[in-house]
Design a protein around this motif. Structure first.
Motif, mmCIF file in Angstrom:
data_model
loop_
_atom_site.group_PDB
_atom_site.id
_atom_site.type_symbol
_atom_site.label_atom_id
_atom_site.label_comp_id
_atom_site.label_asym_id
_atom_site.label_seq_id
_atom_site.Cartn_x
_atom_site.Cartn_y
_atom_site.Cartn_z
ATOM 1 N N GLY A 194 0.711 -1.184 0.097
ATOM 2 C CA GLY A 194 -0.091 -0.026 0.051
ATOM 3 C C GLY A 194 0.867 1.147 -0.001
ATOM 4 N N SER A 195 2.017 1.201 -0.513
ATOM 5 C CA SER A 195 2.633 2.623 -0.641
ATOM 6 C C SER A 195 2.334 3.649 -1.550
ATOM 7 C CB SER A 195 4.083 2.208 -0.648
ATOM 8 O OG SER A 195 4.347 1.915 -2.038
ATOM 9 N N ASN A 196 1.660 3.233 -2.559
ATOM 10 C CA ASN A 196 1.059 4.019 -3.496
ATOM 11 C C ASN A 196 -0.336 4.567 -2.977
ATOM 12 O OD1 ASN A 196 2.333 4.188 -6.547
ATOM 13 N ND2 ASN A 196 2.402 2.252 -6.221
ATOM 14 N N MET A 197 -1.123 3.636 -2.405
ATOM 15 C CA MET A 197 -2.257 3.960 -1.511
ATOM 16 C C MET A 197 -1.990 5.053 -0.587
ATOM 17 S SD MET A 197 -4.061 1.876 1.386
ATOM 18 C CE MET A 197 -2.561 2.677 2.506
ATOM 19 N N LEU A 198 -0.657 4.945 0.089
ATOM 20 C CA LEU A 198 -0.634 5.921 1.205
ATOM 21 C C LEU A 198 -0.092 7.259 0.543
ATOM 22 C CD1 LEU A 198 -0.198 6.356 4.407
ATOM 23 C CD2 LEU A 198 2.454 5.679 4.097
ATOM 24 N N ASN A 199 0.455 7.161 -0.484
ATOM 25 C CA ASN A 199 1.034 8.417 -1.308
ATOM 26 C C ASN A 199 -0.246 9.032 -1.909
ATOM 27 O OD1 ASN A 199 3.422 9.728 -1.794
ATOM 28 N ND2 ASN A 199 2.816 9.266 -4.124
ATOM 29 N N ILE A 200 -1.187 8.493 -2.235
ATOM 30 C CA ILE A 200 -2.517 9.110 -2.771
ATOM 31 C C ILE A 200 -3.130 9.688 -1.552
ATOM 32 C CG2 ILE A 200 -4.665 8.752 -3.884
ATOM 33 C CD1 ILE A 200 -3.498 6.415 -5.332
ATOM 34 N N ILE A 201 -3.265 8.931 -0.577
ATOM 35 C CA ILE A 201 -3.932 9.606 0.743
ATOM 36 C C ILE A 201 -3.366 10.972 1.188
ATOM 37 C CG2 ILE A 201 -4.526 9.001 3.309
ATOM 38 C CD1 ILE A 201 -4.748 6.219 2.542
ATOM 39 N N LYS B 176 17.485 -1.427 -21.310
ATOM 40 C CA LYS B 176 18.278 -0.614 -20.620
ATOM 41 C C LYS B 176 17.517 0.645 -20.015
ATOM 42 C CE LYS B 176 21.602 -2.580 -22.146
ATOM 43 N NZ LYS B 176 21.837 -3.672 -21.370
ATOM 44 N N PHE B 177 15.947 0.570 -20.080
ATOM 45 C CA PHE B 177 14.976 1.631 -19.798
ATOM 46 C C PHE B 177 13.735 0.725 -19.135
ATOM 47 C CE2 PHE B 177 17.789 4.612 -22.383
ATOM 48 C CZ PHE B 177 18.103 5.287 -21.459
ATOM 49 N N SER B 178 13.454 1.168 -17.992
ATOM 50 C CA SER B 178 12.058 0.481 -17.677
ATOM 51 C C SER B 178 11.170 1.841 -17.147
ATOM 52 C CB SER B 178 12.193 -0.644 -16.999
ATOM 53 O OG SER B 178 10.545 -1.222 -16.798
ATOM 54 N N GLY B 179 10.285 1.323 -16.356
ATOM 55 C CA GLY B 179 9.648 2.535 -15.752
ATOM 56 C C GLY B 179 7.982 2.212 -15.235
ATOM 57 N N CYS B 180 7.420 2.866 -15.207
ATOM 58 C CA CYS B 180 5.757 2.711 -14.716
ATOM 59 C C CYS B 180 4.781 3.470 -15.484
ATOM 60 C CB CYS B 180 5.781 3.185 -13.275
ATOM 61 S SG CYS B 180 6.218 4.771 -12.996
ATOM 62 N N THR B 181 3.597 2.767 -15.626
ATOM 63 C CA THR B 181 2.618 3.365 -16.318
ATOM 64 C C THR B 181 1.312 3.573 -15.459
ATOM 65 O OG1 THR B 181 3.469 2.154 -18.222
ATOM 66 C CG2 THR B 181 1.013 2.919 -18.534
ATOM 67 N N VAL B 182 0.444 4.488 -15.776
ATOM 68 C CA VAL B 182 -0.655 4.570 -15.261
ATOM 69 C C VAL B 182 -1.702 4.745 -16.444
ATOM 70 C CG1 VAL B 182 -2.635 6.165 -14.013
ATOM 71 C CG2 VAL B 182 -0.382 5.942 -13.158
ATOM 72 N N TYR C 262 1.348 8.510 -9.899
ATOM 73 C CA TYR C 262 0.007 8.271 -9.744
ATOM 74 C C TYR C 262 -0.700 9.654 -9.192
ATOM 75 C CZ TYR C 262 -3.441 4.392 -9.337
ATOM 76 O OH TYR C 262 -4.346 3.596 -9.530
ATOM 77 N N ILE C 263 0.126 10.323 -8.307
ATOM 78 C CA ILE C 263 -0.616 11.456 -7.909
ATOM 79 C C ILE C 263 -0.708 12.629 -9.099
ATOM 80 C CG2 ILE C 263 -0.428 11.020 -5.143
ATOM 81 C CD1 ILE C 263 1.884 13.154 -5.448
ATOM 82 N N ASN C 264 0.383 12.628 -9.776
ATOM 83 C CA ASN C 264 0.137 13.687 -10.919
ATOM 84 C C ASN C 264 -0.777 13.442 -11.863
ATOM 85 O OD1 ASN C 264 2.260 15.155 -9.968
ATOM 86 N ND2 ASN C 264 4.062 14.021 -11.177
ATOM 87 N N VAL C 265 -1.015 11.896 -12.121
ATOM 88 C CA VAL C 265 -2.015 11.818 -13.082
ATOM 89 C C VAL C 265 -3.475 12.080 -12.480
ATOM 90 C CG1 VAL C 265 -3.552 9.798 -13.995
ATOM 91 C CG2 VAL C 265 -0.816 9.767 -14.338
ATOM 92 N N ILE C 266 -3.887 11.788 -11.167
ATOM 93 C CA ILE C 266 -5.054 12.228 -10.717
ATOM 94 C C ILE C 266 -5.219 13.617 -10.615
ATOM 95 C CG2 ILE C 266 -6.411 12.187 -8.613
ATOM 96 C CD1 ILE C 266 -4.865 9.459 -7.672
ATOM 97 N N GLY C 267 -4.013 14.357 -10.311
ATOM 98 C CA GLY C 267 -3.965 15.917 -10.407
ATOM 99 C C GLY C 267 -4.647 16.392 -11.855
ATOM 100 N N LYS C 268 -3.889 15.750 -12.914
ATOM 101 C CA LYS C 268 -4.119 16.183 -14.395
ATOM 102 C C LYS C 268 -5.823 15.694 -14.402
ATOM 103 C CE LYS C 268 -2.848 14.042 -18.394
ATOM 104 N NZ LYS C 268 -1.988 13.375 -19.238
ATOM 105 N N LEU C 269 -6.156 14.781 -14.014
ATOM 106 C CA LEU C 269 -7.674 14.279 -14.305
ATOM 107 C C LEU C 269 -8.390 15.251 -13.811
ATOM 108 C CD1 LEU C 269 -7.569 10.354 -14.248
ATOM 109 C CD2 LEU C 269 -7.554 11.873 -15.970
ATOM 110 N N GLU C 270 -8.085 15.474 -12.313
ATOM 111 C CA GLU C 270 -8.936 16.807 -11.511
ATOM 112 C C GLU C 270 -9.223 18.036 -12.501
ATOM 113 O OE1 GLU C 270 -6.894 17.498 -7.881
ATOM 114 O OE2 GLU C 270 -7.905 16.092 -6.901
ATOM 115 N N LYS C 271 -8.270 18.201 -13.139
ATOM 116 C CA LYS C 271 -8.505 19.534 -13.842
ATOM 117 C C LYS C 271 -9.230 19.298 -15.283
ATOM 118 C CE LYS C 271 -4.124 21.710 -12.187
ATOM 119 N NZ LYS C 271 -3.201 20.332 -11.548
ATOM 120 N N GLU C 272 -8.943 18.013 -15.887
ATOM 121 C CA GLU C 272 -9.652 17.650 -17.121
ATOM 122 C C GLU C 272 -10.934 17.548 -17.008
ATOM 123 O OE1 GLU C 272 -7.440 14.538 -18.877
ATOM 124 O OE2 GLU C 272 -5.658 16.058 -19.279
#
Ligand code: GRF
Length: 190
Positions: A13-20, A132-138, A179-189
């Motif tokens: 739940g680290s992503n969860m905590l970060n959103i909270i 040589k690169f990886s990352g994450c996706t929402v 994750y929080i940047n995406v939610i922030g972006k959706l709040e605006k859109e």
């Protein structure tokens, strides 16, 4: 739009905590209304409770069918007025029936640059292949696992001597920002 967020977890739940935290510190305007864990042992549940968030544990094995299990999740989300569902380390696949009944968006975070390395152990898949690169996706959740429309991604560089532990840690750090940047972006859109 200000969301009433529901989060589904199964573990740390680290992503969860970060959103909270992002909601409680007003980085986001939204509010986390409910955290549901599919697993009684999930550490995330304790973390959410400490933040005074409503929590529920709903275990599939307590129900006769997956349908009944998901009905209980749906009922709880509706009861808490949730209008954005975030999966954060939820280790189950939401059924087509659930997706049909749930009227709002569902987001998921995945530890790879989708469409590469879908499914479990994505960081290991990346290391094994030698990328040589990886990352994450929402991305939005649809019927096909890890296939929904991509909203945003962040990348990490994989070093020559990268270990699985260090790669997972690097990716998780980026996940928290993403994750929080995406939610922030959706709040605006929306
Ligand atoms: C993350 O790596 C996420 O991408 C994946 O599950 C992990 C959850 O970590 N879906 P946490 O429970 O948020 O710490």
């Amino acid at each position: 739009m200000v969301f009433k967020i529901g989060i589904l977890i199964s573990g740390n739940g680290s992503n969860m905590l970060n959103i909270i935290n992002a909601c409680q510190t007003n980085f986001l305007s939204s509010e986390v209304k409910l955290v549901i864990s599919s697993n009684t042992k999930a550490q995330g549940i304790k973390k959410a409770r400490r933040k005074k968030i409503n929590t529920l544990t709903i275990e599939e094995k307590k129900f006769h069918t997956k349908n009944h299990f998901e009905e209980e999740i749906l009922k709880s989300l509706i009861k808490h007025d949730v209008n954005l569902l975030c999966l954060a380390g939820y280790m189950k696949i939401l059924s087509k029936e659930f997706l049909k009944k749930w009227k709002y968006d569902i987001l998921n975070i995945h530890p790879s640059l989708l469409p590469a390395f879908k499914g479990i152990d994505a960081p290991k898949q990346a290391l094994d292949l030698g990328v040589k690169f990886s990352g994450c996706t929402v991305h939005y959740v649809n019927e096909d696992v890890d296939c929904g429309k991509i909203i945003d991604q962040r990348f990490v560089k994989i070093d020559k001597k990268e270990s699985l532990t260090s790669l997972k840690k690097k990716i998780l750090k980026e996940e928290h920002k993403l994750y929080i940047n995406v939610i922030g972006k959706l709040e605006k859109e929306v």
